[in-house]
Design a protein around this motif. Structure first.
Motif, short mmCIF file in Angstrom:
data_model
loop_
_atom_site.label_atom_id
_atom_site.label_comp_id
_atom_site.label_asym_id
_atom_site.label_seq_id
_atom_site.Cartn_x
_atom_site.Cartn_y
_atom_site.Cartn_z
N TYR A 113 -21.63 18.58 18.63
CA TYR A 113 -22.30 19.72 19.26
C TYR A 113 -22.84 19.25 20.61
O TYR A 113 -23.82 18.51 20.66
CB TYR A 113 -23.44 20.22 18.37
N ARG A 114 -22.22 19.69 21.68
CA ARG A 114 -22.54 19.13 23.00
C ARG A 114 -23.93 19.55 23.49
O ARG A 114 -24.58 18.81 24.22
CB ARG A 114 -21.45 19.54 23.99
N ASP A 115 -24.38 20.71 23.07
CA ASP A 115 -25.73 21.18 23.36
C ASP A 115 -26.00 22.36 22.44
O ASP A 115 -25.23 22.62 21.51
CB ASP A 115 -25.90 21.56 24.85
N GLY A 116 -27.08 23.11 22.71
CA GLY A 116 -27.44 24.20 21.82
C GLY A 116 -26.50 25.38 21.81
O GLY A 116 -26.60 26.25 20.94
N SER A 117 -25.57 25.44 22.77
CA SER A 117 -24.59 26.53 22.76
C SER A 117 -23.45 26.27 21.79
O SER A 117 -22.66 27.18 21.50
CB SER A 117 -24.04 26.76 24.17
N ASP A 118 -23.34 25.06 21.28
CA ASP A 118 -22.35 24.74 20.24
C ASP A 118 -22.96 25.02 18.87
O ASP A 118 -24.16 24.84 18.66
CB ASP A 118 -21.91 23.29 20.33
N SER A 119 -22.11 25.44 17.94
CA SER A 119 -22.61 25.86 16.64
C SER A 119 -21.50 25.85 15.60
O SER A 119 -20.34 25.60 15.92
CB SER A 119 -23.17 27.29 16.75
N VAL A 120 -21.89 26.14 14.35
CA VAL A 120 -20.91 26.42 13.30
C VAL A 120 -21.45 27.60 12.51
O VAL A 120 -22.63 27.63 12.14
CB VAL A 120 -20.64 25.18 12.41
N LYS A 184 -26.62 28.69 17.10
CA LYS A 184 -26.87 28.36 18.49
C LYS A 184 -28.38 28.32 18.74
O LYS A 184 -29.15 29.02 18.08
CB LYS A 184 -26.22 29.40 19.41
N SER A 185 -28.79 27.53 19.73
CA SER A 185 -30.21 27.43 20.07
C SER A 185 -30.37 27.20 21.56
O SER A 185 -29.92 26.18 22.09
CB SER A 185 -30.88 26.30 19.29
N LYS A 186 -31.02 28.14 22.24
CA LYS A 186 -31.26 27.98 23.68
C LYS A 186 -32.26 26.87 23.98
O LYS A 186 -32.34 26.41 25.12
CB LYS A 186 -31.75 29.31 24.26
N ALA A 187 -32.99 26.44 22.96
CA ALA A 187 -34.01 25.40 23.16
C ALA A 187 -33.43 24.00 23.14
O ALA A 187 -34.13 23.03 23.48
CB ALA A 187 -35.10 25.54 22.10
N VAL A 188 -32.16 23.85 22.73
CA VAL A 188 -31.54 22.53 22.60
C VAL A 188 -30.64 22.27 23.80
O VAL A 188 -29.74 23.07 24.09
CB VAL A 188 -30.74 22.42 21.29
N HIS A 189 -30.85 21.15 24.47
CA HIS A 189 -30.08 20.84 25.68
C HIS A 189 -29.36 19.49 25.60
O HIS A 189 -28.76 19.06 26.58
CB HIS A 189 -31.00 20.84 26.90
N SER A 190 -29.42 18.84 24.45
CA SER A 190 -28.78 17.54 24.30
C SER A 190 -27.80 17.54 23.13
O SER A 190 -27.74 18.50 22.35
CB SER A 190 -29.82 16.43 24.12
N ALA A 191 -27.06 16.46 22.98
CA ALA A 191 -25.94 16.41 22.05
C ALA A 191 -26.37 16.05 20.62
O ALA A 191 -27.38 15.38 20.40
CB ALA A 191 -24.92 15.39 22.54
N ARG A 192 -25.56 16.50 19.67
CA ARG A 192 -25.71 16.14 18.26
C ARG A 192 -24.33 15.83 17.71
O ARG A 192 -23.36 16.56 17.98
CB ARG A 192 -26.34 17.27 17.46
N VAL A 193 -24.23 14.76 16.92
CA VAL A 193 -23.01 14.44 16.19
C VAL A 193 -23.35 14.46 14.71
O VAL A 193 -24.37 13.90 14.28
CB VAL A 193 -22.44 13.07 16.59
N ASN A 194 -22.51 15.12 13.93
CA ASN A 194 -22.75 15.29 12.50
C ASN A 194 -21.54 14.80 11.70
O ASN A 194 -20.43 15.27 11.92
CB ASN A 194 -23.04 16.76 12.20
#
Length: 203
Positions: A113-120, A184-194
């Motif tokens: 998830y590259r930032d908060g605009s990425d989701s599942v 999605k979350s507009k408050a998240v601006h950094s990456a996550r790997v799951n």
């Protein structure tokens, strides 16, 4: 309860039956989690897949890769993922998850998830090749995101914030009775790997 302990979260399946989620909020030390996040982003051969909805091709809002026996594949939402061999560092991570959970895993779907605009979106990991009542272990690295669950019949919801380095195990029956998502979350601006570790019988 100490944050490094395993927390048990009850998850009702039916009126007569209950499962649970095992949750380690700080499973990995910060330095180890930082190193794994950096290595994952840099070294995993990420896929950019798309799905077709009402005749339109739409990119899925995240990157992904499937690991396991390279002679096998995994299909969901008409996306076929040919397995990539576990690199040594990821296989070591898989074994650590096995020791902690006391369960076996031989496959992993990894999402970036590259930032908060990425989701599942809402889904269950209930494909037939995962077997009866599969257990799913989820390791989160990077930006803290909210893991939401929704019961198929009662529509009851649960929400768990997944910190950097946390480990979560969904118990037997959850995939058959609940769906889950990361919105999605507009408050998240950094990456996550799951990393979601699974077991496939006979493959």
């Amino acid at each position: 309860m100490d944050l490094f302990d395993c927390q048990i979260i009850p998850v009702p399946l039916t009126a007569e039956r209950q499962s649970h989620i095992s949750f380690w909020p700080n499973w990995l030390p910060r330095e180890r989690a930082d190193a794994l996040l950096e290595r994952s982003i840099a070294e995993i051969p990420w896929r950019k897949d798309s799905i077709r909805i009402v005749g339109k091709t739409i990119p899925i809002p995240r990157l992904q890769q499937w690991f396991g026996d390279p002679k096998t594949s995994y299909t969901y939402s008409n996306i076929r993922l040919q397995a990539v061999t576990f690199p040594e560092w990821m296989d070591t991570l898989r074994e650590s998850v096995e020791r902690e959970t006391e369960e076996r895993f031989n496959r992993a779907l990894v999402n970036y998830y590259r930032d908060g605009s990425d989701s599942v979106d809402w889904h269950a990991d209930d494909e037939p090749e995962l077997g009866f009542e599969p257990l799913i272990a989820s390791l989160s690295l990077g930006a803290e995101r909210v893991f939401q669950l929704r019961h198929n019949l009662t529509k009851q919801r649960l929400a768990i914030s997944l910190p950097h380095g946390s480990l979560l195990l969904m118990g037997a029956g959850i995939q058959g009775h609940w769906q889950h998502r990361v919105a999605k979350s507009k408050a998240v601006h950094s990456a996550r790997v799951n990393f979601t570790f699974r077991y496939m019988n006979g493959r």
